[in-house]
Design a protein around this motif. Structure first.
Motif, PDB file in Angstrom:
ATOM      1  N   PHE A   8       5.469  -0.032   5.071  1.00 27.30           N
ATOM      2  CA  PHE A   8       6.801  -0.614   5.109  1.00 27.30           C
ATOM      3  C   PHE A   8       6.843  -1.913   4.335  1.00 27.30           C
ATOM      4  O   PHE A   8       5.925  -2.725   4.413  1.00 27.30           O
ATOM      5  N   SER A   9       7.905  -2.085   3.572  1.00 26.09           N
ATOM      6  CA  SER A   9       8.094  -3.324   2.830  1.00 26.09           C
ATOM      7  C   SER A   9       8.681  -4.359   3.774  1.00 26.09           C
ATOM      8  O   SER A   9       9.812  -4.236   4.222  1.00 26.09           O
ATOM      9  N   ALA A  10       7.895  -5.376   4.093  1.00 22.70           N
ATOM     10  CA  ALA A  10       8.340  -6.395   5.033  1.00 22.70           C
ATOM     11  C   ALA A  10       9.446  -7.243   4.421  1.00 22.70           C
ATOM     12  O   ALA A  10       9.645  -7.271   3.204  1.00 22.70           O
ATOM     13  N   GLU A  11      10.160  -7.937   5.269  1.00 27.75           N
ATOM     14  CA  GLU A  11      11.250  -8.794   4.805  1.00 27.75           C
ATOM     15  C   GLU A  11      10.698  -9.889   3.885  1.00 27.75           C
ATOM     16  O   GLU A  11       9.647 -10.464   4.133  1.00 27.75           O
ATOM     17  N   ASN A  12      11.435 -10.142   2.790  1.00 32.45           N
ATOM     18  CA  ASN A  12      11.056 -11.132   1.780  1.00 32.45           C
ATOM     19  C   ASN A  12       9.803 -10.744   0.999  1.00 32.45           C
ATOM     20  O   ASN A  12       9.219 -11.568   0.316  1.00 32.45           O
ATOM     21  N   ARG A  13       9.407  -9.466   1.102  1.00 37.99           N
ATOM     22  CA  ARG A  13       8.261  -8.981   0.338  1.00 37.99           C
ATOM     23  C   ARG A  13       8.737  -8.006  -0.731  1.00 37.99           C
ATOM     24  O   ARG A  13       9.805  -7.417  -0.628  1.00 37.99           O
ATOM     25  N   CYS A  14       7.926  -7.837  -1.757  1.00 37.41           N
ATOM     26  CA  CYS A  14       8.268  -6.963  -2.876  1.00 37.41           C
ATOM     27  C   CYS A  14       8.459  -5.518  -2.417  1.00 37.41           C
ATOM     28  O   CYS A  14       7.700  -5.007  -1.589  1.00 37.41           O
ATOM     29  N   GLY A  15       9.489  -4.865  -2.982  1.00 37.97           N
ATOM     30  CA  GLY A  15       9.781  -3.475  -2.626  1.00 37.97           C
ATOM     31  C   GLY A  15       9.113  -2.466  -3.535  1.00 37.97           C
ATOM     32  O   GLY A  15       9.515  -1.303  -3.563  1.00 37.97           O
ATOM     33  N   TYR A  16       8.103  -2.884  -4.294  1.00 37.07           N
ATOM     34  CA  TYR A  16       7.417  -1.989  -5.212  1.00 37.07           C
ATOM     35  C   TYR A  16       6.277  -1.292  -4.478  1.00 37.07           C
ATOM     36  O   TYR A  16       5.396  -1.937  -3.916  1.00 37.07           O
ATOM     37  N   TYR A  17       6.289   0.043  -4.488  1.00 38.45           N
ATOM     38  CA  TYR A  17       5.284   0.808  -3.751  1.00 38.45           C
ATOM     39  C   TYR A  17       4.093   1.131  -4.644  1.00 38.45           C
ATOM     40  O   TYR A  17       4.241   1.700  -5.729  1.00 38.45           O
ATOM     41  N   LEU A  18       2.902   0.745  -4.176  1.00 36.49           N
ATOM     42  CA  LEU A  18       1.660   0.988  -4.910  1.00 36.49           C
ATOM     43  C   LEU A  18       1.052   2.293  -4.423  1.00 36.49           C
ATOM     44  O   LEU A  18       0.446   2.356  -3.352  1.00 36.49           O
ATOM     45  N   GLU A  19       1.240   3.339  -5.214  1.00 37.14           N
ATOM     46  CA  GLU A  19       0.822   4.676  -4.798  1.00 37.14           C
ATOM     47  C   GLU A  19      -0.686   4.759  -4.560  1.00 37.14           C
ATOM     48  O   GLU A  19      -1.147   5.380  -3.602  1.00 37.14           O
ATOM     49  N   LYS A  20      -1.445   4.113  -5.430  1.00 37.77           N
ATOM     50  CA  LYS A  20      -2.897   4.186  -5.312  1.00 37.77           C
ATOM     51  C   LYS A  20      -3.394   3.549  -4.029  1.00 37.77           C
ATOM     52  O   LYS A  20      -4.344   4.031  -3.389  1.00 37.77           O
ATOM     53  N   LYS A  21      -2.749   2.438  -3.606  1.00 41.58           N
ATOM     54  CA  LYS A  21      -3.163   1.736  -2.401  1.00 41.58           C
ATOM     55  C   LYS A  21      -2.407   2.197  -1.162  1.00 41.58           C
ATOM     56  O   LYS A  21      -2.694   1.748  -0.041  1.00 41.58           O
ATOM     57  N   LYS A  22      -1.414   3.064  -1.367  1.00 43.18           N
ATOM     58  CA  LYS A  22      -0.622   3.614  -0.258  1.00 43.18           C
ATOM     59  C   LYS A  22       0.054   2.522   0.555  1.00 43.18           C
ATOM     60  O   LYS A  22       0.086   2.561   1.786  1.00 43.18           O
ATOM     61  N   ARG A  23       0.604   1.554  -0.128  1.00 43.06           N
ATOM     62  CA  ARG A  23       1.325   0.474   0.549  1.00 43.06           C
ATOM     63  C   ARG A  23       2.228  -0.235  -0.445  1.00 43.06           C
ATOM     64  O   ARG A  23       2.135  -0.036  -1.657  1.00 43.06           O
ATOM     65  N   PHE A  24       3.116  -1.086   0.098  1.00 42.13           N
ATOM     66  CA  PHE A  24       3.973  -1.885  -0.752  1.00 42.13           C
ATOM     67  C   PHE A  24       3.225  -3.120  -1.256  1.00 42.13           C
ATOM     68  O   PHE A  24       2.268  -3.591  -0.634  1.00 42.13           O
ATOM     69  N   CYS A  25       3.690  -3.635  -2.380  1.00 41.25           N
ATOM     70  CA  CYS A  25       3.178  -4.908  -2.884  1.00 41.25           C
ATOM     71  C   CYS A  25       3.503  -5.984  -1.852  1.00 41.25           C
ATOM     72  O   CYS A  25       4.582  -5.989  -1.260  1.00 41.25           O
ATOM     73  N   ARG A  26       2.574  -6.907  -1.650  1.00 44.09           N
ATOM     74  CA  ARG A  26       2.752  -7.924  -0.604  1.00 44.09           C
ATOM     75  C   ARG A  26       3.217  -9.280  -1.147  1.00 44.09           C
ATOM     76  O   ARG A  26       3.274 -10.254  -0.401  1.00 44.09           O
ATOM     77  N   MET A  27       3.547  -9.334  -2.420  1.00 45.84           N
ATOM     78  CA  MET A  27       3.996 -10.595  -2.999  1.00 45.84           C
ATOM     79  C   MET A  27       5.364 -10.981  -2.448  1.00 45.84           C
ATOM     80  O   MET A  27       6.215 -10.126  -2.199  1.00 45.84           O
ATOM     81  N   VAL A  28       5.571 -12.286  -2.254  1.00 47.93           N
ATOM     82  CA  VAL A  28       6.863 -12.793  -1.781  1.00 47.93           C
ATOM     83  C   VAL A  28       7.844 -12.796  -2.952  1.00 47.93           C
ATOM     84  O   VAL A  28       7.481 -13.126  -4.083  1.00 47.93           O
ATOM     85  N   VAL A  29       9.079 -12.419  -2.692  1.00 52.21           N
ATOM     86  CA  VAL A  29      10.101 -12.372  -3.739  1.00 52.21           C
ATOM     87  C   VAL A  29      11.036 -13.568  -3.619  1.00 52.21           C
ATOM     88  O   VAL A  29      11.162 -14.182  -2.561  1.00 52.21           O
ATOM     89  N   ALA A  30      11.685 -13.888  -4.729  1.00 53.07           N
ATOM     90  CA  ALA A  30      12.648 -14.989  -4.737  1.00 53.07           C
ATOM     91  C   ALA A  30      13.905 -14.585  -3.981  1.00 53.07           C
ATOM     92  O   ALA A  30      14.177 -13.395  -3.773  1.00 53.07           O
ATOM     93  N   ALA A  31      14.665 -15.578  -3.565  1.00 51.99           N
ATOM     94  CA  ALA A  31      15.897 -15.309  -2.817  1.00 51.99           C
ATOM     95  C   ALA A  31      16.817 -14.406  -3.622  1.00 51.99           C
ATOM     96  O   ALA A  31      17.073 -14.640  -4.803  1.00 51.99           O
TER      97      ALA A  31
END
Length: 282
Positions: free
Chosen positions: A13-36
């Motif tokens: 799940f893409s947590a709030e304020n986190r990147c919505g880009y899904y990393l297929e190889k890692k089976k998870r969303f990117c965990r970088m914080v996004v700008a407002a």
């Protein structure tokens, strides 16, 4: 393969304020914080998939100082001034090529070549020189695999994979040999060469328990992620990291060694570089 996923994915799940880009190889969303107001981080905002969706029309390019990360093309000049890979002022303990060997040009080989590229005659000449240079030396090496109780629990953790177990055994053996040499004790400075994440120093610190006035200097020439020294909170242990190649490192000019005058113990698990190369003319 990775892709932008506008909705929640079943395996992460893409947590709030986190990147919505899904990393297929890692089976998870990117965990970088996004700008407002943004759905994607800077690294993923310029991908082909997201550009097609109009997420961001600005072009991202590889950083010329470190191609492991990207930067907006129109902000390149600004980025180069603050990039972590930019050339920084040299500290006092940086002395160019201090550990690189002889400076006399007549004694420096014209070029360094791998042993595998030498002819049979050149290889035989090298062997002859090495035997002559080592005459009279007590060069008998004893294979001494040891262990240390500080790593007992970690070694017997059922969650360990083969790779983790292999590294723990190596660290335990090094620690056991250090103790046998009576080098484990208070009021010392341990310099870990080729420190990487600093795991070896971590276990030395664990083995020392509450020993007084122990300083660790972790020497590594590249930027390292997931460093372990940040987890240490012991009052009697101090961790310091130096990002420098051992080829240029002058221990006599490191401030803590000048001020504290602590005995130095050099340790290392994996070490390579110019200062460890044996250069021999063929």
């Amino acid at each position: 393969m990775a892709a932008y996923v506008p909705t929640q994915h079943a395996s992460g799940f893409s947590a709030e304020n986190r990147c919505g880009y899904y990393l297929e190889k890692k089976k998870r969303f990117c965990r970088m914080v996004v700008a407002a107001g943004k759905r994607l981080c800077g690294e993923h905002a310029g991908t082909a998939e997201t550009e097609a969706e109009g997420e961001n029309a600005r072009k991202r390019i590889l950083c010329p100082l470190d191609p492991k990360h990207t930067v907006y093309e129109d902000q390149l000049a600004k980025h180069l001034k603050k990039c972590n890979s930019r050339e920084k002022p040299k500290p006092d303990f940086f002395i160019q090529d201090i550990n690189a060997g002889l400076k006399d040009e007549t004694e420096i080989p014209e070029q360094l070549v791998p042993i595998s590229s030498l002819s049979e005659e050149q290889l035989q000449n090298l062997i002859t020189k090495l035997r002559k240079a080592s005459e009279g030396l007590n060069s008998t090496l004893k294979n001494q695999i040891m262990s240390h109780p500080a790593l007992y629990d970690a070694l017997h953790d059922p969650k360990n994979g083969d790779s983790v177990t292999k590294h723990l055994k190596q660290q335990a053996s090094i620690l056991g040999n250090i103790e046998k040499l009576k080098l484990l004790g208070p009021r010392r400075c341990y310099v870990e060469f080729g420190a990487g994440k600093g795991k070896l120093s971590h276990w030395v610190d664990i083995a020392l328990k509450d020993a007084e006035k122990v300083h660790f200097i972790l020497v590594e020439k590249v930027t390292t992620r997931f460093k372990v020294e940040g987890k240490h909170r012991k009052k009697n242990s101090v961790f310091e990291r130096l990002q420098i190649d051992i080829q240029h490192l002058c221990l006599n000019k490191i401030p803590v060694l000048i001020e504290e005058k602590l005995p130095v113990v050099g340790i290392g698990k994996h070490l390579c570089g110019v200062a460890t190369v044996f250069n021999e003319k063929t």
